[in-house]
Scaffold this motif. Sequence first.
Motif, PDB file in Angstrom:
ATOM      1  N   GLY A 139      -7.056   4.594   2.949  1.00  0.00           N
ATOM      2  CA  GLY A 139      -5.871   3.935   2.416  1.00  0.00           C
ATOM      3  C   GLY A 139      -4.601   4.718   2.642  1.00  0.00           C
ATOM      4  N   ILE A 140      -4.703   6.049   2.621  1.00  0.00           N
ATOM      5  CA  ILE A 140      -3.509   6.874   2.832  1.00  0.00           C
ATOM      6  C   ILE A 140      -2.949   6.634   4.231  1.00  0.00           C
ATOM      7  N   VAL A 141      -3.842   6.458   5.200  1.00  0.00           N
ATOM      8  CA  VAL A 141      -3.392   6.199   6.571  1.00  0.00           C
ATOM      9  C   VAL A 141      -2.580   4.907   6.625  1.00  0.00           C
ATOM     10  N   MET A 193       3.536  16.591   2.479  1.00  0.00           N
ATOM     11  CA  MET A 193       4.635  16.507   1.530  1.00  0.00           C
ATOM     12  C   MET A 193       5.501  15.286   1.787  1.00  0.00           C
ATOM     13  N   GLU A 194       5.683  14.940   3.068  1.00  0.00           N
ATOM     14  CA  GLU A 194       6.454  13.730   3.401  1.00  0.00           C
ATOM     15  C   GLU A 194       5.769  12.491   2.828  1.00  0.00           C
ATOM     16  N   ILE A 195       4.440  12.446   2.935  1.00  0.00           N
ATOM     17  CA  ILE A 195       3.691  11.306   2.412  1.00  0.00           C
ATOM     18  C   ILE A 195       3.801  11.243   0.891  1.00  0.00           C
ATOM     19  N   LEU A 196       3.628  12.387   0.242  1.00  0.00           N
ATOM     20  CA  LEU A 196       3.705  12.429  -1.222  1.00  0.00           C
ATOM     21  C   LEU A 196       5.123  12.125  -1.713  1.00  0.00           C
ATOM     22  N   ASP A 197       6.118  12.600  -0.986  1.00  0.00           N
ATOM     23  CA  ASP A 197       7.515  12.292  -1.342  1.00  0.00           C
ATOM     24  C   ASP A 197       7.776  10.795  -1.223  1.00  0.00           C
ATOM     25  N   ASP A 200       6.436   9.122  -4.217  1.00  0.00           N
ATOM     26  CA  ASP A 200       7.267   9.411  -5.384  1.00  0.00           C
ATOM     27  C   ASP A 200       8.593   8.660  -5.329  1.00  0.00           C
ATOM     28  N   THR A 201       9.153   8.531  -4.120  1.00  0.00           N
ATOM     29  CA  THR A 201      10.470   7.898  -3.967  1.00  0.00           C
ATOM     30  C   THR A 201      10.416   6.385  -4.145  1.00  0.00           C
ATOM     31  N   TYR A 202       9.452   5.751  -3.494  1.00  0.00           N
ATOM     32  CA  TYR A 202       9.450   4.288  -3.464  1.00  0.00           C
ATOM     33  C   TYR A 202       8.549   3.641  -4.505  1.00  0.00           C
ATOM     34  N   LYS A 203       7.508   4.367  -4.951  1.00  0.00           N
ATOM     35  CA  LYS A 203       6.615   3.840  -5.978  1.00  0.00           C
ATOM     36  C   LYS A 203       6.208   2.398  -5.662  1.00  0.00           C
ATOM     37  N   ILE A 204       5.652   2.221  -4.476  1.00  0.00           N
ATOM     38  CA  ILE A 204       5.319   0.889  -3.969  1.00  0.00           C
ATOM     39  C   ILE A 204       3.973   0.423  -4.504  1.00  0.00           C
ATOM     40  N   ASP A 205       3.918  -0.826  -4.930  1.00  0.00           N
ATOM     41  CA  ASP A 205       2.663  -1.460  -5.309  1.00  0.00           C
ATOM     42  C   ASP A 205       1.893  -1.737  -4.027  1.00  0.00           C
ATOM     43  N   PRO A 206       0.716  -1.113  -3.819  1.00  0.00           N
ATOM     44  CA  PRO A 206      -0.007  -1.277  -2.560  1.00  0.00           C
ATOM     45  C   PRO A 206      -0.440  -2.710  -2.291  1.00  0.00           C
ATOM     46  N   GLN A 207      -0.542  -3.531  -3.329  1.00  0.00           N
ATOM     47  CA  GLN A 207      -0.954  -4.918  -3.149  1.00  0.00           C
ATOM     48  C   GLN A 207       0.214  -5.838  -2.808  1.00  0.00           C
ATOM     49  N   ARG A 208       1.422  -5.463  -3.243  1.00  0.00           N
ATOM     50  CA  ARG A 208       2.556  -6.364  -3.085  1.00  0.00           C
ATOM     51  C   ARG A 208       3.640  -5.844  -2.153  1.00  0.00           C
ATOM     52  N   GLY A 209       3.624  -4.548  -1.864  1.00  0.00           N
ATOM     53  CA  GLY A 209       4.641  -3.987  -1.001  1.00  0.00           C
ATOM     54  C   GLY A 209       5.970  -3.848  -1.729  1.00  0.00           C
ATOM     55  N   LEU A 210       7.033  -3.719  -0.952  1.00  0.00           N
ATOM     56  CA  LEU A 210       8.359  -3.569  -1.545  1.00  0.00           C
ATOM     57  C   LEU A 210       8.821  -4.875  -2.185  1.00  0.00           C
ATOM     58  N   PRO A 211       9.446  -4.807  -3.367  1.00  0.00           N
ATOM     59  CA  PRO A 211       9.957  -6.018  -3.999  1.00  0.00           C
ATOM     60  C   PRO A 211      11.077  -6.639  -3.187  1.00  0.00           C
TER      61      PRO A 211
END
Length: 226
Positions: A139-141, A193-197, A200-211
């Motif tokens: 899933g991280i990929v 760190m880029e992935i973790l940032d 943290d920055t976008y806090k995206i719902d993995p099921q719905r994507g960006l609002p």
Amino acid sequence: MAANFWTSSHCKQLLDQEDVDKVPQADSDRGITPEEFRLVKIHMVIATAVTYFRRVYTRKSMTEYDPRLVAPTCLYLASKVEESTVQARLLVFYIKKMCASDEKYRFEIKDILEMEMKLLEALDYYLVVYHPYRPLLQGIVNDTYKMDLILIHPPYMIALACIYIASVLKDKDTTLWFEELRVDMNIVKNISMEILDFYDTYKIDPQRGLPEDKIAPVMNKLPSKA
């Protein structure tokens, strides 16, 4: 496809971070910020198509190349490259079905085909893409395709960063394993760190994507289809 990553066009097309982050002047003139530019790229596409999509916008502006048309065209082109062709008429059908109330998405088959030729030229006809999926399916990929990592780092380094994150989350000691690989752990940790940032920055719902309320204001700055 090239026999290995190092001799492929993907390797030759890797970019520096500042080249990826640059907002084309035509878009900047319309008030599109670097943050908004990144949001649109996160929202649209996945896998091979997302690589095309992101690479195009290191060379062309969203004002010139409407992302509402570029995204489905990237999918169309990627489907042919990956030998899983999706017909242009089906793309047009579903775009109209999903966006029936929005005139800005009323594209025809000829629009897809014409944009395909423009994308081929913008991509310098380099269509080979090596993905981290080949060495790792996690899933991280999937989430790394919402970032520009695939344009900057070799896929195996992205895969190793995903393994590193997973090992930390699972409290597994992989120090010896990474030492045997003799990879540059500074790069692996920086990618991690880029992935973790990003999380943290976008806090995206993995099921719905960006609002949609984050994307719509940016898209409204772009010109409508003539």
